[in-house]
Design a protein around this motif. Structure first.
Motif, short mmCIF file in Angstrom:
data_model
loop_
_atom_site.label_atom_id
_atom_site.label_comp_id
_atom_site.label_asym_id
_atom_site.label_seq_id
_atom_site.Cartn_x
_atom_site.Cartn_y
_atom_site.Cartn_z
N SER A 165 -9.56 -2.01 2.93
CA SER A 165 -9.63 -2.60 4.27
C SER A 165 -8.71 -1.88 5.26
CB SER A 165 -9.28 -4.10 4.21
OG SER A 165 -7.92 -4.28 3.91
N ASP B 33 -2.65 0.84 -4.17
CA ASP B 33 -2.22 -0.41 -3.53
C ASP B 33 -2.36 -1.54 -4.55
OD1 ASP B 33 -4.96 -1.20 -3.55
OD2 ASP B 33 -5.27 -0.38 -1.55
N ARG C 135 0.84 -1.21 0.00
CA ARG C 135 0.00 0.00 0.00
C ARG C 135 0.87 1.26 0.00
NH1 ARG C 135 -5.22 -1.68 1.70
NH2 ARG C 135 -5.16 -3.71 2.74
P1 TMP Z 1 -8.00 -4.43 0.54
O1 TMP Z 1 -7.93 -2.97 0.81
O2 TMP Z 1 -9.40 -4.92 0.28
O3 TMP Z 1 -7.30 -5.24 1.60
O4 TMP Z 1 -7.22 -4.69 -0.83
C1 TMP Z 1 -5.87 -4.27 -1.00
C2 TMP Z 1 -5.46 -4.52 -2.47
O5 TMP Z 1 -5.41 -5.90 -2.75
C3 TMP Z 1 -6.44 -3.93 -3.49
O6 TMP Z 1 -5.67 -3.40 -4.57
C4 TMP Z 1 -7.24 -5.09 -3.97
C5 TMP Z 1 -6.29 -6.25 -3.81
N1 TMP Z 1 -6.98 -7.49 -3.43
C6 TMP Z 1 -7.03 -8.55 -4.31
O7 TMP Z 1 -6.51 -8.48 -5.43
N2 TMP Z 1 -7.66 -9.70 -3.91
C7 TMP Z 1 -8.23 -9.85 -2.70
O8 TMP Z 1 -8.80 -10.91 -2.40
C8 TMP Z 1 -8.17 -8.73 -1.79
C9 TMP Z 1 -8.80 -8.82 -0.41
C10 TMP Z 1 -7.54 -7.58 -2.19
#
Ligand code: TMP
Length: 237
Positions: free
Chosen positions: A100, A175, A94
């Motif tokens: 999240s 991210d 990130r």
């Molecule tokens: P998040 O903020 O939902 O944790 O996601 C962080 C980054 O990771 C965002 O660019 C999306 C990617 N991501 C995926 O590619 N697959 C997943 O299952 C998740 C949870 C996030």
């Protein structure tokens, strides 16, 4: 190269064996999922966009000497990759608070982070992919300390290369998530890197150019992914 039997069908891709034991044939599907598969839709054109975007991004990572599984693009929806033994980790890097991270820590989306941070998530659907730390990775025998160090080096090198690539096409890399696998020659970057797995914001307008369009019901995903591909094509001409 010959396409042989189906080995695995995931949420967005099918993997086939080939006549070379070290090489797999990938087909990108017209499917979008979110919320660990709870939200699921067929989206015409998504497979070819992600296949082409991922291929261009891996070409760029090759120029940066980042070890990865990509071999060659075969058609609009197909590519060849090196067979790896996937390590069950989602590795998230990130640069800016979002998703999240913002939710868990109550930090508004769009807040720049002082330095890029890395998070591990244990890929285990039944547990909803919990966030884990280095000690968990070791104690669960997911990877060795040496492998953790290699994974982190790869993840931050990908971040550096992608920050630069996307900046050149007017996009801020917020991210992203990568996956890695083992081979006899060490750890390789694997899976895909696409608007499904990155948060990409237009530098001028701040608009989402990624899967948050689908996750958050903000509109049609196809023209947005097409815009990312068009911009990548322009700079690689
Ligand atoms: P998040 O903020 O939902 O944790 O996601 C962080 C980054 O990771 C965002 O660019 C999306 C990617 N991501 C995926 O590619 N697959 C997943 O299952 C998740 C949870 C996030």
């Amino acid at each position: 190269m010959e396409k042989l039997e189906l080995l695995y069908e995931g949420k967005a891709k099918k993997l086939y064996r080939t006549d070379n034991p070290d090489i797999l044939w990938v087909e990108y599907l017209n499917q979008a999922t979110a919320l660990n598969g709870v939200k699921k839709d067929a989206i015409q054109g998504k497979g070819q966009l992600n296949n082409q975007i991922t291929s261009r991004i891996f070409d760029e990572l090759n120029k940066n000497n980042i070890p990865n599984h990509f071999q060659e693009i075969l058609s609009e929806t197909e590519q060849l990759i090196k067979k790896v033994d996937i390590i069950p980790l989602e590795v998230v890097v990130r640069n800016v608070a979002a998703g999240s991270f913002s939710k868990r820590l109550a930090i508004p989306e769009g807040t720049p982070l002082n330095f890029p941070i890395l998070e591990f998530y244990f890929k285990e659907d039944a547990l909803d992919d919990p966030m884990i730390n280095d000690d968990h990775v070791l104690v669960l025998d997911i990877a060795t300390q040496e492998e953790i160090d290699q994974i982190k080096t790869i993840a931050f090198a990908v971040n550096k290369a992608l920050l630069n690539l996307f900046k050149n096409i007017g996009i801020q890399l917020i991210d992203f998530k990568i996956e890695v696998g083992r081979t006899e020659d060490g750890i390789l970057l694997a899976d895909e890197i696409s608007p499904d797995t990155c948060r990409l914001w237009d530098i001028d307008s701040g608009e989402h150019l990624d899967k948050d369009i689908y996750r958050r019901d903000l509109g049609d995903l196809v023209p947005v992914y097409q815009e990312v591909l068009d911009r990548l094509e322009k700079i690689s001409q």
